[in-house]
Scaffold this motif. Structure first.
Motif, PDB file in Angstrom:
ATOM      1  N   PRO A 144      36.697  38.623  32.138  1.00  0.00           N
ATOM      2  CA  PRO A 144      38.101  38.336  31.810  1.00  0.00           C
ATOM      3  C   PRO A 144      38.881  39.605  31.483  1.00  0.00           C
ATOM      4  O   PRO A 144      40.041  39.727  31.840  1.00  0.00           O
ATOM      5  CB  PRO A 144      37.996  37.407  30.601  1.00  0.00           C
ATOM      6  CG  PRO A 144      36.680  36.719  30.783  1.00  0.00           C
ATOM      7  CD  PRO A 144      35.772  37.775  31.380  1.00  0.00           C
ATOM      8  N   LEU A 204      39.894  41.262  34.673  1.00  0.00           N
ATOM      9  CA  LEU A 204      40.976  40.523  35.318  1.00  0.00           C
ATOM     10  C   LEU A 204      42.312  40.848  34.675  1.00  0.00           C
ATOM     11  O   LEU A 204      43.317  41.016  35.350  1.00  0.00           O
ATOM     12  CB  LEU A 204      40.708  39.017  35.239  1.00  0.00           C
ATOM     13  CG  LEU A 204      39.592  38.515  36.140  1.00  0.00           C
ATOM     14  CD1 LEU A 204      39.168  37.118  35.739  1.00  0.00           C
ATOM     15  CD2 LEU A 204      40.021  38.542  37.593  1.00  0.00           C
ATOM     16  N   MET A 205      42.334  40.946  33.351  1.00  0.00           N
ATOM     17  CA  MET A 205      43.586  41.239  32.653  1.00  0.00           C
ATOM     18  C   MET A 205      44.080  42.642  33.003  1.00  0.00           C
ATOM     19  O   MET A 205      45.263  42.885  33.083  1.00  0.00           O
ATOM     20  CB  MET A 205      43.398  41.118  31.141  1.00  0.00           C
ATOM     21  CG  MET A 205      43.090  39.707  30.677  1.00  0.00           C
ATOM     22  SD  MET A 205      44.356  38.503  31.076  1.00  0.00           S
ATOM     23  CE  MET A 205      45.380  38.648  29.644  1.00  0.00           C
ATOM     24  N   THR A 264      43.263  44.510  35.858  1.00  0.00           N
ATOM     25  CA  THR A 264      43.393  44.891  37.261  1.00  0.00           C
ATOM     26  C   THR A 264      44.245  43.947  38.100  1.00  0.00           C
ATOM     27  O   THR A 264      44.480  44.230  39.256  1.00  0.00           O
ATOM     28  CB  THR A 264      42.000  44.994  37.923  1.00  0.00           C
ATOM     29  OG1 THR A 264      41.368  43.711  37.868  1.00  0.00           O
ATOM     30  CG2 THR A 264      41.140  46.019  37.228  1.00  0.00           C
ATOM     31  N   THR A 265      44.721  42.852  37.520  1.00  0.00           N
ATOM     32  CA  THR A 265      45.525  41.948  38.321  1.00  0.00           C
ATOM     33  C   THR A 265      46.853  42.614  38.655  1.00  0.00           C
ATOM     34  O   THR A 265      47.575  43.047  37.761  1.00  0.00           O
ATOM     35  CB  THR A 265      45.774  40.628  37.569  1.00  0.00           C
ATOM     36  OG1 THR A 265      44.504  40.059  37.284  1.00  0.00           O
ATOM     37  CG2 THR A 265      46.580  39.656  38.382  1.00  0.00           C
ATOM     38  N   ASN A 301      46.629  36.003  37.115  1.00  0.00           N
ATOM     39  CA  ASN A 301      45.207  36.136  36.838  1.00  0.00           C
ATOM     40  C   ASN A 301      44.529  34.790  37.103  1.00  0.00           C
ATOM     41  O   ASN A 301      44.986  33.760  36.628  1.00  0.00           O
ATOM     42  CB  ASN A 301      45.103  36.536  35.359  1.00  0.00           C
ATOM     43  CG  ASN A 301      43.709  36.653  34.844  1.00  0.00           C
ATOM     44  OD1 ASN A 301      42.794  36.028  35.342  1.00  0.00           O
ATOM     45  ND2 ASN A 301      43.553  37.451  33.813  1.00  0.00           N
TER      46      ASN A 301
END
Length: 166
Positions: free
Chosen positions: A34, A37-38, A40-41, A47
């Motif tokens: 997670p 994701l936060m 590199t989105t 996300n």
């Protein structure tokens, strides 16, 4: 790698959850943490952890040193939007995201929810971490069954007012 945990879960969910601790926060989502994701989105995309998914796959991965053992007492919940082929028995469900309370209070239509299939398949609804939130099953304005991650415990004493936006 298949560990037998998915199969055990599917055979008897309540018995499994009495015997094994499932850690959702340390799990992967489409092979990424997670936190990744936060970070590199790309701007303009949502996300995947913050999106509803009508179909998702859960893999229960041992994390207590018993990697190949179905006797492990702790597992992490890894989610993917496509079957990974790593699990012994895919656990299919829908995914209801946790959307931050402040975001939902500003715009209740952004609350995390997922319409459940009338067929009852898949039969599981998964969500992110819960710290005072409520996971609610209800009907929307058109009569569809919906799983909702209501983002605060205060909603229960107020009759869950944001549900009126469904």
């Amino acid at each position: 790698m298949a560990s037998g945990h998915n199969k055990r879960f599917l055979e008897d969910q309540i018995k499994y959850m009495k015997e094994v601790v499932i850690i959702p926060n340390d799990g992967l989502f489409d092979s990424r943490t997670p936190q990744e994701l936060m970070l590199t989105t790309p701007t303009g995309t949502v996300n995947p952890v913050l999106q509803s998914h009508a179909r998702i796959f859960l893999d229960l991965v041992p994390i207590d040193g018993s990697w190949f053992s179905s006797s492990a007492k702790m597992v992490r919940a890894d989610f993917s939007t496509t079957p990974t082929g790593n699990s012994d028995s895919p656990i299919e469900g829908c995914y209801v995201p946790y959307i931050f309370e402040g975001t939902v209070n500003q715009d209740p239509t952004k609350m995390g929810c997922c319409t459940l299939p009338a067929s009852g398949i898949p039969k599981f609804a998964f969500t992110g971490p819960m710290n005072g939130c409520s996971l609610i099953l209800c009907r929307d304005g058109t009569g569809n069954m919906v799983a909702v991650h209501y983002p605060n415990s205060a909603g229960s004493t107020q009759g869950y007012p944001h549900l009126a936006t469904l």
